[in-house]
Design a protein around this motif. Structure first.
Motif, PDB file in Angstrom:
ATOM      1  N   ARG A  63       0.805  -1.225   0.000  1.00 54.12           N
ATOM      2  CA  ARG A  63       0.000   0.000   0.000  1.00 54.12           C
ATOM      3  C   ARG A  63       0.835   1.271   0.000  1.00 54.12           C
ATOM      4  O   ARG A  63       0.311   2.348   0.117  1.00 54.12           O
ATOM      5  N   GLY A  64       2.106   1.146  -0.108  1.00 54.27           N
ATOM      6  CA  GLY A  64       2.979   2.310  -0.013  1.00 54.27           C
ATOM      7  C   GLY A  64       3.429   2.490   1.424  1.00 54.27           C
ATOM      8  O   GLY A  64       2.733   2.101   2.363  1.00 54.27           O
ATOM      9  N   TYR A  65       4.599   3.062   1.596  1.00 56.34           N
ATOM     10  CA  TYR A  65       5.132   3.214   2.943  1.00 56.34           C
ATOM     11  C   TYR A  65       5.970   4.487   3.021  1.00 56.34           C
ATOM     12  O   TYR A  65       6.206   5.160   2.017  1.00 56.34           O
ATOM     13  N   ASN A  66       6.449   4.800   4.202  1.00 64.51           N
ATOM     14  CA  ASN A  66       6.986   6.116   4.500  1.00 64.51           C
ATOM     15  C   ASN A  66       8.501   6.255   4.375  1.00 64.51           C
ATOM     16  O   ASN A  66       9.048   7.259   4.794  1.00 64.51           O
ATOM     17  N   GLU A  67       9.184   5.328   3.794  1.00 70.10           N
ATOM     18  CA  GLU A  67      10.643   5.349   3.811  1.00 70.10           C
ATOM     19  C   GLU A  67      11.231   6.536   3.039  1.00 70.10           C
ATOM     20  O   GLU A  67      12.150   7.203   3.515  1.00 70.10           O
ATOM     21  N   ARG A  68      10.728   6.830   1.865  1.00 68.50           N
ATOM     22  CA  ARG A  68      11.254   7.946   1.082  1.00 68.50           C
ATOM     23  C   ARG A  68      10.875   9.287   1.707  1.00 68.50           C
ATOM     24  O   ARG A  68      11.669  10.232   1.687  1.00 68.50           O
ATOM     25  N   LEU A  69       9.667   9.361   2.232  1.00 69.74           N
ATOM     26  CA  LEU A  69       9.272  10.580   2.941  1.00 69.74           C
ATOM     27  C   LEU A  69      10.166  10.809   4.150  1.00 69.74           C
ATOM     28  O   LEU A  69      10.532  11.945   4.459  1.00 69.74           O
ATOM     29  N   ALA A  70      10.517   9.745   4.837  1.00 65.11           N
ATOM     30  CA  ALA A  70      11.379   9.863   6.017  1.00 65.11           C
ATOM     31  C   ALA A  70      12.779  10.326   5.632  1.00 65.11           C
ATOM     32  O   ALA A  70      13.388  11.125   6.347  1.00 65.11           O
ATOM     33  N   PHE A  71      13.280   9.853   4.509  1.00 64.10           N
ATOM     34  CA  PHE A  71      14.606  10.296   4.063  1.00 64.10           C
ATOM     35  C   PHE A  71      14.604  11.800   3.802  1.00 64.10           C
ATOM     36  O   PHE A  71      15.485  12.530   4.261  1.00 64.10           O
ATOM     37  N   TYR A  72      13.603  12.265   3.075  1.00 63.75           N
ATOM     38  CA  TYR A  72      13.507  13.698   2.768  1.00 63.75           C
ATOM     39  C   TYR A  72      13.246  14.511   4.039  1.00 63.75           C
ATOM     40  O   TYR A  72      13.865  15.552   4.263  1.00 63.75           O
ATOM     41  N   GLY A  73      12.350  14.021   4.886  1.00 62.72           N
ATOM     42  CA  GLY A  73      12.034  14.730   6.121  1.00 62.72           C
ATOM     43  C   GLY A  73      13.210  14.803   7.070  1.00 62.72           C
ATOM     44  O   GLY A  73      13.384  15.794   7.791  1.00 62.72           O
ATOM     45  N   ARG A  74      14.046  13.775   7.090  1.00 60.65           N
ATOM     46  CA  ARG A  74      15.237  13.789   7.935  1.00 60.65           C
ATOM     47  C   ARG A  74      16.181  14.902   7.493  1.00 60.65           C
ATOM     48  O   ARG A  74      16.793  15.583   8.315  1.00 60.65           O
ATOM     49  N   ARG A  75      16.284  15.115   6.185  1.00 57.48           N
ATOM     50  CA  ARG A  75      17.141  16.186   5.672  1.00 57.48           C
ATOM     51  C   ARG A  75      16.581  17.557   6.034  1.00 57.48           C
ATOM     52  O   ARG A  75      17.325  18.457   6.421  1.00 57.48           O
ATOM     53  N   VAL A  76      15.277  17.734   5.909  1.00 58.53           N
ATOM     54  CA  VAL A  76      14.647  19.006   6.273  1.00 58.53           C
ATOM     55  C   VAL A  76      14.782  19.241   7.771  1.00 58.53           C
ATOM     56  O   VAL A  76      15.099  20.350   8.221  1.00 58.53           O
ATOM     57  N   PHE A  77      14.554  18.201   8.552  1.00 58.18           N
ATOM     58  CA  PHE A  77      14.680  18.299  10.010  1.00 58.18           C
ATOM     59  C   PHE A  77      16.109  18.668  10.395  1.00 58.18           C
ATOM     60  O   PHE A  77      16.335  19.531  11.261  1.00 58.18           O
ATOM     61  N   ALA A  78      17.097  18.031   9.763  1.00 56.79           N
ATOM     62  CA  ALA A  78      18.504  18.319  10.061  1.00 56.79           C
ATOM     63  C   ALA A  78      18.860  19.751   9.691  1.00 56.79           C
ATOM     64  O   ALA A  78      19.613  20.420  10.410  1.00 56.79           O
ATOM     65  N   LEU A  79      18.305  20.251   8.592  1.00 61.58           N
ATOM     66  CA  LEU A  79      18.565  21.623   8.185  1.00 61.58           C
ATOM     67  C   LEU A  79      18.079  22.605   9.242  1.00 61.58           C
ATOM     68  O   LEU A  79      18.811  23.503   9.671  1.00 61.58           O
ATOM     69  N   HIS A  80      16.854  22.428   9.713  1.00 65.28           N
ATOM     70  CA  HIS A  80      16.302  23.351  10.702  1.00 65.28           C
ATOM     71  C   HIS A  80      16.908  23.139  12.084  1.00 65.28           C
ATOM     72  O   HIS A  80      17.014  24.091  12.862  1.00 65.28           O
ATOM     73  N   ALA A  81      17.326  21.928  12.383  1.00 74.68           N
ATOM     74  CA  ALA A  81      18.041  21.705  13.638  1.00 74.68           C
ATOM     75  C   ALA A  81      19.403  22.395  13.599  1.00 74.68           C
ATOM     76  O   ALA A  81      19.850  22.965  14.604  1.00 74.68           O
ATOM     77  N   THR A  82      20.041  22.393  12.443  1.00 73.15           N
ATOM     78  CA  THR A  82      21.316  23.096  12.297  1.00 73.15           C
ATOM     79  C   THR A  82      21.121  24.593  12.446  1.00 73.15           C
ATOM     80  O   THR A  82      21.912  25.263  13.111  1.00 73.15           O
ATOM     81  N   PHE A  83      20.062  25.122  11.839  1.00 70.18           N
ATOM     82  CA  PHE A  83      19.753  26.547  12.024  1.00 70.18           C
ATOM     83  C   PHE A  83      19.556  26.860  13.502  1.00 70.18           C
ATOM     84  O   PHE A  83      20.018  27.880  14.000  1.00 70.18           O
ATOM     85  N   GLY A  84      18.854  25.972  14.200  1.00 64.65           N
ATOM     86  CA  GLY A  84      18.626  26.178  15.626  1.00 64.65           C
ATOM     87  C   GLY A  84      19.907  26.143  16.429  1.00 64.65           C
ATOM     88  O   GLY A  84      20.091  26.920  17.367  1.00 64.65           O
ATOM     89  N   LEU A  85      20.809  25.233  16.075  1.00 66.22           N
ATOM     90  CA  LEU A  85      22.086  25.158  16.785  1.00 66.22           C
ATOM     91  C   LEU A  85      22.961  26.376  16.506  1.00 66.22           C
ATOM     92  O   LEU A  85      23.648  26.873  17.392  1.00 66.22           O
ATOM     93  N   VAL A  86      22.943  26.866  15.276  1.00 63.22           N
ATOM     94  CA  VAL A  86      23.760  28.028  14.932  1.00 63.22           C
ATOM     95  C   VAL A  86      23.271  29.269  15.669  1.00 63.22           C
ATOM     96  O   VAL A  86      24.071  30.082  16.133  1.00 63.22           O
ATOM     97  N   THR A  87      21.963  29.409  15.804  1.00 65.81           N
ATOM     98  CA  THR A  87      21.423  30.606  16.455  1.00 65.81           C
ATOM     99  C   THR A  87      21.308  30.471  17.963  1.00 65.81           C
ATOM    100  O   THR A  87      20.951  31.437  18.628  1.00 65.81           O
ATOM    101  N   SER A  88      21.606  29.301  18.508  1.00 64.01           N
ATOM    102  CA  SER A  88      21.528  29.140  19.964  1.00 64.01           C
ATOM    103  C   SER A  88      22.726  29.824  20.614  1.00 64.01           C
ATOM    104  O   SER A  88      23.764  30.026  19.975  1.00 64.01           O
ATOM    105  N   PRO A  89      22.605  30.197  21.883  1.00 72.46           N
ATOM    106  CA  PRO A  89      23.716  30.888  22.537  1.00 72.46           C
ATOM    107  C   PRO A  89      24.962  30.020  22.617  1.00 72.46           C
ATOM    108  O   PRO A  89      24.888  28.800  22.687  1.00 72.46           O
ATOM    109  N   LEU A  90      26.090  30.696  22.609  1.00 70.59           N
ATOM    110  CA  LEU A  90      27.369  29.991  22.664  1.00 70.59           C
ATOM    111  C   LEU A  90      27.575  29.363  24.035  1.00 70.59           C
ATOM    112  O   LEU A  90      27.116  29.898  25.043  1.00 70.59           O
ATOM    113  N   PRO A  91      28.278  28.240  24.096  1.00 68.14           N
ATOM    114  CA  PRO A  91      28.610  27.682  25.403  1.00 68.14           C
ATOM    115  C   PRO A  91      29.581  28.615  26.139  1.00 68.14           C
ATOM    116  O   PRO A  91      30.488  29.172  25.533  1.00 68.14           O
ATOM    117  N   LEU A  92      29.350  28.793  27.411  1.00 68.61           N
ATOM    118  CA  LEU A  92      30.156  29.716  28.206  1.00 68.61           C
ATOM    119  C   LEU A  92      31.368  28.981  28.741  1.00 68.61           C
ATOM    120  O   LEU A  92      31.260  28.132  29.615  1.00 68.61           O
TER     121      LEU A  92
END
Length: 195
Positions: A63-92
């Motif tokens: 019936r179709g499954y989510n593997e290809r969607l998960a691959f693409y979504g993982r890349r989008v998620f990683a992109l926005h997680a990287t943006f979040g890490l870059v804009t987060s405060p620096l470790p003191l």
């Protein structure tokens, strides 16, 4: 040619052999509403909603499954997680010799926070699993575990992570990267304390 009797004596009614999956669209809509908030049940098409929660082990992938969607979504998620890490405060990290910390206006100063370990920790976090379980993902997943009595050993954690990544991929494909990015930040990264 079939044998007149079964070679393996298997009790088909044993609790280890039966696993019920969701076929109720109202329950699926409730899950999307609880996870994505108001309007979350209307964000994706019906076909995509079912595709997101379907693993390839369900119905042998017919019936179709989510593997290809998960691959693409993982890349989008990683992109926005990287943006979040870059804009987060620096470790003191101030030693005793640095009495006055220099003020940095460098826009790339947050790159110190971006490491593969931190990114993997975000992508495969236990907090993601908790968010999904609170929304009721266990009731809507469509998969066939090899051990019904021991779902942790059967790989439920990986299935949930793949489903969440597939959700992000489906939103990115149907609604665009901007909506997917807002969803990742609001639903996943903010509760994790990344933003």
């Amino acid at each position: 040619m079939a044998a007149p009797f079964k070679h393996r004596l298997v009790n088909n009614t044993s609790p280890n052999r039966t696993f019920t999956v969701n076929s109720d669209p109202a329950l699926l809509d409730r899950f999307y509403f609880k996870l994505l908030g108001s309007g979350g049940d209307k964000l994706l098409s019906e076909h995509s909603k079912w595709l997101v929660v379907t693993h390839k082990s369900f119905d042998h992938g017919r019936r179709g499954y989510n593997e290809r969607l998960a691959f693409y979504g993982r890349r989008v998620f990683a992109l926005h997680a990287t943006f979040g890490l870059v804009t987060s405060p620096l470790p003191l990290n101030i030693s005793s010799s640095d009495l006055v910390a220099p003020v940095s206006q460098d826009p790339l100063a947050g790159l110190v926070n971006v490491t593969q370990n931190k990114l993997n920790h975000i992508l495969y976090s236990k907090k993601l699993i908790e968010i999904a379980k609170d929304a009721g993902i266990m009731e809507v997943l469509r998969w066939k575990p090899n051990r019904v009595t021991a779902l942790e050993q059967a790989g439920i954690i990986l299935i949930i992570q793949q489903t969440l990544h597939a959700l992000v991929g489906a939103i990115a494909l149907e609604k665009g990267g901007d909506i997917a990015g807002k969803t990742v930040r609001r639903v996943f990264l903010s509760p994790m304390g990344i933003l």
